[in-house]
Design an enzyme around this catalytic site. Structure first.
Site, PDB file in Angstrom:
ATOM      1  N   SER A 138       0.848  -1.198   0.000  1.00 12.73           N
ATOM      2  CA  SER A 138       0.000   0.000   0.000  1.00 12.73           C
ATOM      3  C   SER A 138       0.879   1.243   0.000  1.00 12.73           C
ATOM      4  CB  SER A 138      -0.873   0.027   1.259  1.00 12.73           C
ATOM      5  OG  SER A 138      -1.522   1.276   1.385  1.00 12.73           O
ATOM      6  N   TYR A 152      -1.846  -0.400  10.194  1.00 13.62           N
ATOM      7  CA  TYR A 152      -1.952  -0.893   8.808  1.00 13.62           C
ATOM      8  C   TYR A 152      -0.726  -0.477   8.009  1.00 13.62           C
ATOM      9  CZ  TYR A 152      -3.834  -0.914   3.997  1.00 13.62           C
ATOM     10  OH  TYR A 152      -4.037  -1.112   2.651  1.00 13.62           O
TER      11      TYR A 152
HETATM   12  P1  NAP Z   1     -11.456  -5.551   0.154  1.00 15.10           P
HETATM   13  O1  NAP Z   1     -12.358  -5.233  -0.995  1.00 15.10           O
HETATM   14  O2  NAP Z   1     -11.857  -5.187   1.542  1.00 15.10           O
HETATM   15  O3  NAP Z   1     -11.099  -7.119   0.076  1.00 15.10           O
HETATM   16  C1  NAP Z   1     -10.285  -7.698   1.055  1.00 15.10           C
HETATM   17  C2  NAP Z   1     -10.211  -9.175   0.770  1.00 15.10           C
HETATM   18  O4  NAP Z   1      -9.353  -9.782   1.743  1.00 15.10           O
HETATM   19  C3  NAP Z   1     -11.560  -9.879   0.864  1.00 15.10           C
HETATM   20  O5  NAP Z   1     -11.699 -10.719  -0.261  1.00 15.10           O
HETATM   21  C4  NAP Z   1     -11.445 -10.703   2.145  1.00 15.10           C
HETATM   22  O6  NAP Z   1     -12.162 -11.935   2.099  1.00 15.10           O
HETATM   23  C5  NAP Z   1      -9.967 -10.973   2.198  1.00 15.10           C
HETATM   24  N1  NAP Z   1      -9.478 -11.296   3.542  1.00 15.10           N
HETATM   25  C6  NAP Z   1      -9.415 -10.510   4.633  1.00 15.10           C
HETATM   26  N2  NAP Z   1      -8.889 -11.183   5.668  1.00 15.10           N
HETATM   27  C7  NAP Z   1      -8.586 -12.427   5.225  1.00 15.10           C
HETATM   28  C8  NAP Z   1      -8.040 -13.593   5.821  1.00 15.10           C
HETATM   29  N3  NAP Z   1      -7.653 -13.616   7.105  1.00 15.10           N
HETATM   30  N4  NAP Z   1      -7.907 -14.712   5.050  1.00 15.10           N
HETATM   31  C9  NAP Z   1      -8.293 -14.720   3.748  1.00 15.10           C
HETATM   32  N5  NAP Z   1      -8.820 -13.629   3.124  1.00 15.10           N
HETATM   33  C10 NAP Z   1      -8.968 -12.507   3.860  1.00 15.10           C
HETATM   34  O7  NAP Z   1     -10.033  -4.869  -0.023  1.00 15.10           O
HETATM   35  P2  NAP Z   1      -9.191  -4.330  -1.286  1.00 15.10           P
HETATM   36  O8  NAP Z   1      -9.265  -2.853  -1.244  1.00 15.10           O
HETATM   37  O9  NAP Z   1      -9.502  -5.064  -2.513  1.00 15.10           O
HETATM   38  O10 NAP Z   1      -7.745  -4.722  -0.754  1.00 15.10           O
HETATM   39  C11 NAP Z   1      -6.938  -5.729  -1.314  1.00 15.10           C
HETATM   40  C12 NAP Z   1      -5.513  -5.430  -0.915  1.00 15.10           C
HETATM   41  O11 NAP Z   1      -5.154  -4.145  -1.442  1.00 15.10           O
HETATM   42  C13 NAP Z   1      -5.276  -5.356   0.594  1.00 15.10           C
HETATM   43  O12 NAP Z   1      -4.052  -5.966   0.940  1.00 15.10           O
HETATM   44  C14 NAP Z   1      -5.206  -3.861   0.857  1.00 15.10           C
HETATM   45  O13 NAP Z   1      -4.425  -3.556   1.994  1.00 15.10           O
HETATM   46  C15 NAP Z   1      -4.569  -3.371  -0.418  1.00 15.10           C
HETATM   47  N6  NAP Z   1      -4.782  -1.932  -0.660  1.00 15.10           N
HETATM   48  C16 NAP Z   1      -6.018  -1.442  -0.958  1.00 15.10           C
HETATM   49  C17 NAP Z   1      -6.165  -0.067  -1.158  1.00 15.10           C
HETATM   50  C18 NAP Z   1      -7.488   0.565  -1.489  1.00 15.10           C
HETATM   51  O14 NAP Z   1      -7.530   1.793  -1.645  1.00 15.10           O
HETATM   52  N7  NAP Z   1      -8.572  -0.189  -1.610  1.00 15.10           N
HETATM   53  C19 NAP Z   1      -5.068   0.768  -1.046  1.00 15.10           C
HETATM   54  C20 NAP Z   1      -3.840   0.223  -0.729  1.00 15.10           C
HETATM   55  C21 NAP Z   1      -3.702  -1.130  -0.562  1.00 15.10           C
HETATM   56  P3  NAP Z   1     -13.788 -12.009   2.170  1.00 15.10           P
HETATM   57  O15 NAP Z   1     -14.262 -11.541   0.819  1.00 15.10           O
HETATM   58  O16 NAP Z   1     -14.096 -13.452   2.411  1.00 15.10           O
HETATM   59  O17 NAP Z   1     -14.218 -11.105   3.270  1.00 15.10           O
END
Ligand code: NAP
Length: 243
Positions: A138, A152
């Site tokens: 991130s 985080y």
């Molecule tokens: P999201 O839509 O909230 O999705 C998170 C995913 O992680 C979900 O599919 C969830 O599973 C899964 N998850 C959480 N805990 C888990 C565990 N213990 N075991 C297995 N799966 C788990 O988030 P996103 O924004 O797509 O984020 C994906 C990645 O991008 C993350 O690492 C996040 O830190 C990074 N990121 C995102 C942003 C942003 O702006 N969105 C920015 C920087 C970095 P379920 O579907 O079953 O709940």
């Protein structure tokens, strides 16, 4: 050799977009999820409807036994795993460091960093190379996320350091390890932080003046996994609109 990828947290957001794109490139896809079976299953159904191969596998990737079972089940269903996207991640309500409980800090580190460590270990046991790993970090790793979620940010900083070290350990066996650093992407994650409209609020301060889409992050992940990135390891792509 056929390409088989595991995407942790592949049912929603960036993980789901990555699953779709990789399936379109001919990868067989293990779509891991924690709780949202319906979302993961709909990603799998879409891939199969388009003629691809995919399986949804439930596992808490912060738990070593469940990670081992995830790799075992994926191998049985799709073949030997050759690629890995460590994408699963969590954050909690925006707050200062002083307000963060010890339990919360540990939960964030365990889910965001320990999971990548456990999955990398399981991957190395199954894939002797060639292969590739992408860790989804991130922009927070660089900004520190003050007044929002320093826990985080610290987890993502640790992930970046692990990406670098592991890339050097595995380079000799033809396994490349890289990272992406998204920021301000339209997913459910911001609601978990207590502010579903966070991206819209911050858009005026982003040089490109908008948030990013999951697909825009997925495209970078797909490239880093691909043979087109064959001379890239220990590197990071920032996907945060210029921040
Ligand atoms: P999201 O839509 O909230 O999705 C998170 C995913 O992680 C979900 O599919 C969830 O599973 C899964 N998850 C959480 N805990 C888990 C565990 N213990 N075991 C297995 N799966 C788990 O988030 P996103 O924004 O797509 O984020 C994906 C990645 O991008 C993350 O690492 C996040 O830190 C990074 N990121 C995102 C942003 C942003 O702006 N969105 C920015 C920087 C970095 P379920 O579907 O079953 O709940």
């Amino acid at each position: 050799m056929s390409k088989v990828v595991i995407i942790t947290g592949g049912g929603r957001g960036i993980g789901a977009a990555t699953a779709q794109l990789l399936a379109g490139q001919g990868y067989a896809v293990g779509v891991n999820y924690l709780k949202n079976q319906e979302a993961a299953q709909s990603v799998v159904s879409a891939i199969r409807a388009a003629g691809g191969r995919a399986v949804a596998v439930q596992a808490d990737v912060s738990n070593e036994a469940e990670v081992d079972a995830l790799f075992e089940k994926t191998q049985q269903a799709l073949g030997q795993v050759t690629h890995l996207v460590n994408n699963a991640g969590i954050l909690f309500t925006q707050s200062t460091l002083a307000e963060i409980s010890t339990e919360r800090f540990q939960k964030v580190l365990t889910t965001n960093v320990m999971s990548a460590f456990l999955c990398a270990k399981a991957f190395i046991h199954q894939c002797q190379g060639p292969g590739a790993i992408v860790n989804v970090s991130s922009g927070a790793a660089k900004s520190g996320s003050p007044f929002e979620y320093v826990d985080y940010a610290a987890s993502k900083g640790a992930m970046d350091t692990m990406t670098k070290g592991l890339s050097l350990e595995l380079a000799g066996q033809g396994i490349r390890v890289n990272g992406v650093r998204p920021g301000f992407i339209h997913t459910d994650m911001h609601a978990d932080g207590g502010e579903p409209g966070r991206v819209e609020r911050l858009a005026p301060q982003i040089p490109l003046k908008r948030g990013g889409t999951p697909k825009e992050v997925a495209q970078a992940i797909v490239w880093l996994l691909s043979d087109e990135a064959s001379y890239v390891t220990g590197s990071f792509i920032d996907l945060a609109g210029g921040r």
